[in-house]
Design a protein around this motif. Structure first.
Motif, PDB file in Angstrom:
ATOM      1  N   UNK A  52     -10.526   2.146   1.353  1.00  0.00           N
ATOM      2  CA  UNK A  52     -11.064   3.212   2.648  1.00  0.00           C
ATOM      3  C   UNK A  52      -9.792   3.852   3.273  1.00  0.00           C
ATOM      4  N   UNK A  53      -8.888   3.530   2.658  1.00  0.00           N
ATOM      5  CA  UNK A  53      -7.524   4.178   3.384  1.00  0.00           C
ATOM      6  C   UNK A  53      -6.716   3.355   4.365  1.00  0.00           C
ATOM      7  N   UNK A  54      -7.054   1.974   4.571  1.00  0.00           N
ATOM      8  CA  UNK A  54      -6.298   1.101   5.383  1.00  0.00           C
ATOM      9  C   UNK A  54      -5.329   0.237   4.772  1.00  0.00           C
ATOM     10  N   UNK A  55      -4.123   0.480   5.371  1.00  0.00           N
ATOM     11  CA  UNK A  55      -3.114  -0.492   4.745  1.00  0.00           C
ATOM     12  C   UNK A  55      -3.401  -2.044   4.955  1.00  0.00           C
ATOM     13  N   UNK A  56      -2.879  -2.818   4.258  1.00  0.00           N
ATOM     14  CA  UNK A  56      -3.042  -4.384   4.234  1.00  0.00           C
ATOM     15  C   UNK A  56      -1.797  -5.073   4.167  1.00  0.00           C
ATOM     16  N   UNK A  57      -1.714  -6.260   4.782  1.00  0.00           N
ATOM     17  CA  UNK A  57      -0.722  -7.044   4.687  1.00  0.00           C
ATOM     18  C   UNK A  57      -1.110  -8.319   4.336  1.00  0.00           C
ATOM     19  N   UNK A 265     -11.640   3.290  11.785  1.00  0.00           N
ATOM     20  CA  UNK A 265     -11.236   2.183  10.864  1.00  0.00           C
ATOM     21  C   UNK A 265      -9.943   1.731  11.301  1.00  0.00           C
ATOM     22  N   UNK A 266      -9.691   0.401  10.916  1.00  0.00           N
ATOM     23  CA  UNK A 266      -8.276  -0.165  11.345  1.00  0.00           C
ATOM     24  C   UNK A 266      -7.241   0.559  10.890  1.00  0.00           C
ATOM     25  N   UNK A 267      -5.986   0.303  11.727  1.00  0.00           N
ATOM     26  CA  UNK A 267      -4.850   1.094  11.298  1.00  0.00           C
ATOM     27  C   UNK A 267      -3.967   0.110  10.411  1.00  0.00           C
ATOM     28  N   UNK A 268      -4.261  -1.044  10.330  1.00  0.00           N
ATOM     29  CA  UNK A 268      -3.791  -2.216   9.535  1.00  0.00           C
ATOM     30  C   UNK A 268      -4.733  -3.382   9.589  1.00  0.00           C
ATOM     31  N   UNK A 269      -4.885  -3.929   8.369  1.00  0.00           N
ATOM     32  CA  UNK A 269      -5.638  -5.259   8.389  1.00  0.00           C
ATOM     33  C   UNK A 269      -4.327  -6.338   7.976  1.00  0.00           C
TER      34      UNK A 269
END
Length: 522
Positions: A52-57, A265-269
């Motif tokens: 979805x284009x959301x970066x994840x850590x 959508x979130x900027x980062x999850x």
């Protein structure tokens, strides 16, 4: 794409369960006993956010999430089971194998790019938490940070903090008058804790270049969010370091990112695995800070998902903010477990078709009781759900494959070389050297002045001892002569007495003693 498909139902199950992206920053919980499927749920959520284009850590506690970097395969031993599950839940037409853009990180720099922060950025509260300090020792740390700010001493790595504490100890009397008591015993205890941290490898966390948050909020060329994986299998041997680092990262995101309101959508999850480590024996001030971050960081577009065995591990005030939930099976063998199970069930919106508490005990591996926020942020009715299979490889990649991912990383080479610029350690050493040099120069000057004054004094005494008779100078004789005469007569009498004694028995014993000593010495 405005939603994430998490799982669906078959016979005896409810409707398909989806997480709305616009509520992805409302935080979440993934809970369940060991072996019930938490890691796979984390993996499929990371995949879906990335698409979805959301970066994840996320942190890889067990060492098996590196498979996100590699596509699943029809040759995999679980292929048939995956395809069957996809068909059962109505996901077959959308299911395919694929790899995802991954960036590997490692505090120790062994399985990923080094990830660092500075002592100053970590701050006194988290440093105190990391070292497990008492209230009095935390006070000393706060004084040290204050002194560093006032005197322009950058705190970058551990040796900076250690040098500053030494300076505070040496100037404790002066600092105590201004900031309160600074016990040298407290400084010694802190130094020992820093040594333990250093021996555990914690020194590698502090230094430069420090992490640039933009490097974990990246999208790939095709628009997919990059999945940042922190190697935590070794790090877990130091749980305090693990929890403090992740909390620092959350705090940095909270402080640095701008307000964006309610994004589509979130900027980062951010996935916080083994979340109980964050709250075990944590002081109230720290728990309050986590609650504050959890409550406010969603306005920065960051979603935080806590992964833990039991919802009871999360403080109630924080648990109440977790709107998206995936509850895998809980085992209730003891009275305490049963109470925890009941409390977990109470946090879900009831479903008239089944008892939530019973369902949480009965769901099998890869199944869960789920509840996701619906329109207007209302919690959805709890449902028994079959979790969809992952598209990436289930299990770790090889060391060679990891090396290939690292070499192709967009941050390759940026963090590998340590920078050691002038900071508190060097500045305090320079001060000490300058002070020592000044002291030596002052001592030499005083000695030189002392010699001059001594010569002048001798000259004055010599001058007083002479008199002018009108034609030339001559020594004063009266007092000097009489004094010399008396000294001479007294010396003569002593000499006579000594010679008389030496000729007697006592004198012979003395001579033998002297001679015997000389022979023994030879």
């Amino acid at each position: 794409m405005d939603r994430i498909f998490v799982g669906g139902g078959g016979e005896g199950y409810g409707e398909a369960q989806e997480l709305l992206l616009k509520y992805g920053n409302r935080h979440g919980l993934i809970a369940g006993a060991t072996g019930t499927g938490k890691t796979v749920t984390l993996q499929i959520l990371a995949e879906s956010f990335s698409k979805a284009g959301v970066p994840v850590f996320l942190s890889d506690v067990k060492g098996d999430l590196s498979g996100l970097a590699k596509s699943g395969s029809a040759e995999g031993k679980l292929h048939d089971a995956f395809m069957s599950r996809a068909g059962t839940i109505g996901f077959a037409d959308r299911y395919s194998y694929e790899a995802f853009p991954v960036t590997f990180w490692d505090l120790f720099g062994e399985q990923g790019h080094p990830i660092r922060t500075t002592v100053a950025e970590m701050g006194p509260l988290l440093i105190s938490r990391l070292l497990g300090l008492t209230e009095a020792q935390e006070g000393v740390i706060n004084v040290a940070f204050r002194v560093a700010d006032e005197q322009g001493l950058p705190l970058l790595d551990l040796k900076d903090l250690q040098a500053l504490l030494v300076w505070c100890g040496e100037n404790a009397d002066e600092l105590t008058l201004r900031y309160g008591n600074i016990a040298k015993s407290s400084i010694g205890a802190i130094q020992r804790d820093l040594l333990v941290l250093e021996n555990q490898g914690g020194a590698k966390l502090f230094g430069e270049p420090a992490l640039d948050l933009n490097d974990i909020i990246r999208t790939d060329e095709d628009g997919r969010g990059r999945i940042n994986i922190l190697a935590a299998d070794t790090l877990m041997s130091s749980p305090g370091l693990y929890a403090t680092f992740l909390l620092w990262l959350l705090s940095e995101l909270f402080e640095e990112l701008p307000e964006i309101g309610n994004p589509d959508k979130p900027k980062l999850v951010f996935f916080f695995d083994e979340a109980h480590l964050l709250f075990d024996d944590a002081p109230k001030a720290l728990v309050d800070k986590v609650e504050q971050v959890a409550r406010l960081i969603r306005s920065k577009g960051v979603g935080v998902y806590f992964v833990t065995q039991n919802p009871d591990d999360i403080p109630e005030d924080i648990l109440g903010q977790l709107g998206n939930r995936v509850q895998h099976a809980l085992r209730a063998f003891t009275a305490r477990d049963q109470k925890a199970l009941s409390r977990a069930a109470e946090t879900y919106r009831p479903n008239p078709r089944f008892e939530v508490e019973t369902a949480i005990k009965e769901v099998g591996t890869g199944e869960a009781v789920t509840s996701f926020l619906q329109a207007k942020g209302v919690p959805g009715i709890s449902e028994r759900t079959l979790i969809r299979p992952p598209s990436s490889q289930l299990g770790p990649i090889t060391a060679a494959e990891r090396a290939g991912v690292l070499s192709a990383s967009p941050v390759a080479g940026k963090y590998e070389t340590v920078l050691d610029r002038e900071s508190a350690f060097e500045m305090l050493n320079a001060r000490a050297e300058a002070a020592a040099k000044a002291a030596e120069e002052l001592e030499a000057k005083e000695e030189a002045e002392g010699e001059v004054k001594g010569r002048e004094a001798l000259a004055r005494e010599f001058s007083k001892a002479r008199r002018y008779d009108g034609t030339n100078y001559s020594r004063k004789a009266t007092k000097t002569s009489s004094r010399k005469s008396s000294e001479k007569s007294f010396g003569s009498e002593v000499t006579k007495m000594v010679m008389k004694e030496l000729t007697g028995t006592t004198g012979r014993k003395i001579v033998r003693g002297i001679l015997g000593g000389l022979f023994k010495a030879r």
